[in-house]
Design a protein around this motif. Structure first.
Motif: not given
Length: 258
Positions: A142-159, A232-236
């Motif tokens: 679950l932590g690895l999934l959370s890390v992947a989501l956190g990375t994707a969220i960071s990318f979304g903000c930088r984008w 997940g909601l923030w990433l979407a």
């Protein structure tokens, strides 16, 4: 195709092995300083502070140091530079979604960075201060999934910050403001749980805690599926905004020669 871009992103960053070693060493030094400061704060507070004792405070620091490079809370202006030079026209001509292509490559970068710079941080922390991590294997999945989501969220903000290059000639102002807000509200400096009520409410209204604080909470057992669902909601939301913003900027894009 996106899986290939993920692999290429991993291979691209694995070429800089010396830089990875230097980064791991630098992060370890900062980790030792931060761990000493936070452990002293907890000791001054009487041994516990907002659910953190000395060992869990040190664990928070070392997990943060392990994830900071993978999540990438720093400057990224690759898209903005391509917009400025007009090279983004090549991205528009490719038969792939530009945002998802960059995201796949960034996840590949994060995977290598986590292995090369993240795991050594935890090893240093375990040897010097000790770390408190869960024993159940499911917590790490679950932590690895959370890390992947956190990375994707960071990318979304930088984008989204990079998209301002469609309208601005200089990105230094928006990027500096973004870095200041991110480093404070994501929980990099101190845990979000230590914030006063008004600042904690402000942080909760942004995606920043989902980048770093949420993965750390999941990995240490302080949070579970609820935190991952919020991520997940923030990433979407960020992906929808990112695609809409890119489409809007591309409509006004003018590249010399056509």
């Amino acid at each position: 195709m996106y899986a290939t871009l993920f692999v290429l992103g991993f291979r691209r960053w694995s070429a800089y092995r010396t830089a990875a070693v230097a980064g791991a060493f630098t992060n370890s030094v900062f980790g030792l300083i931060r761990a000493a400061v936070l452990m002293a704060v907890v000791g001054t507070a009487g041994g516990t502070l907002a659910g953190y004792d000395r060992v869990t405070a040190a664990t928070y620091v070392w997990l943060g140091q392990a994830l900071v490079a993978s999540v990438n809370l720093f400057t990224w202006t690759e898209l903005a530079e391509r917009i400025r030079t007009g090279d983004v026209a090549v991205d528009l001509a490719r038969p792939a979604d530009p945002m998802l292509s960059y995201l796949a490559a960034d996840l590949g970068r994060a995977a290598f960075t986590l292995l090369a710079r993240g795991l050594p941080q935890l090893a240093v922390g375990a040897l010097v201060t000790g770390v408190a991590l869960p024993r159940a294997p499911g917590a790490y999945a679950l932590g690895l999934l959370s890390v992947a989501l956190g990375t994707a969220i960071s990318f979304g903000c930088r984008w989204l910050v990079n998209l301002s290059a469609f309208w601005l000639l200089d990105l230094r102002g928006p990027m500096t403001l973004y870095l200041v807000l991110t480093n404070i509200l994501c929980g990099l400096v101190v845990p979000v749980h230590w914030f006063p009520g008004w600042l904690a409410a402000l942080a909760a209204a942004t995606p920043f805690p989902s980048m770093l604080q949420a993965p750390i909470d999941v990995l240490t057992g302080r949070a579970g599926w609820h935190a991952v669902a919020v991520q997940g909601l923030w990433l979407a939301a960020l992906l929808v905004l990112g695609r809409a913003g890119f489409a809007l900027g591309a409509r006004r894009l003018v590249v010399q020669g056509g």
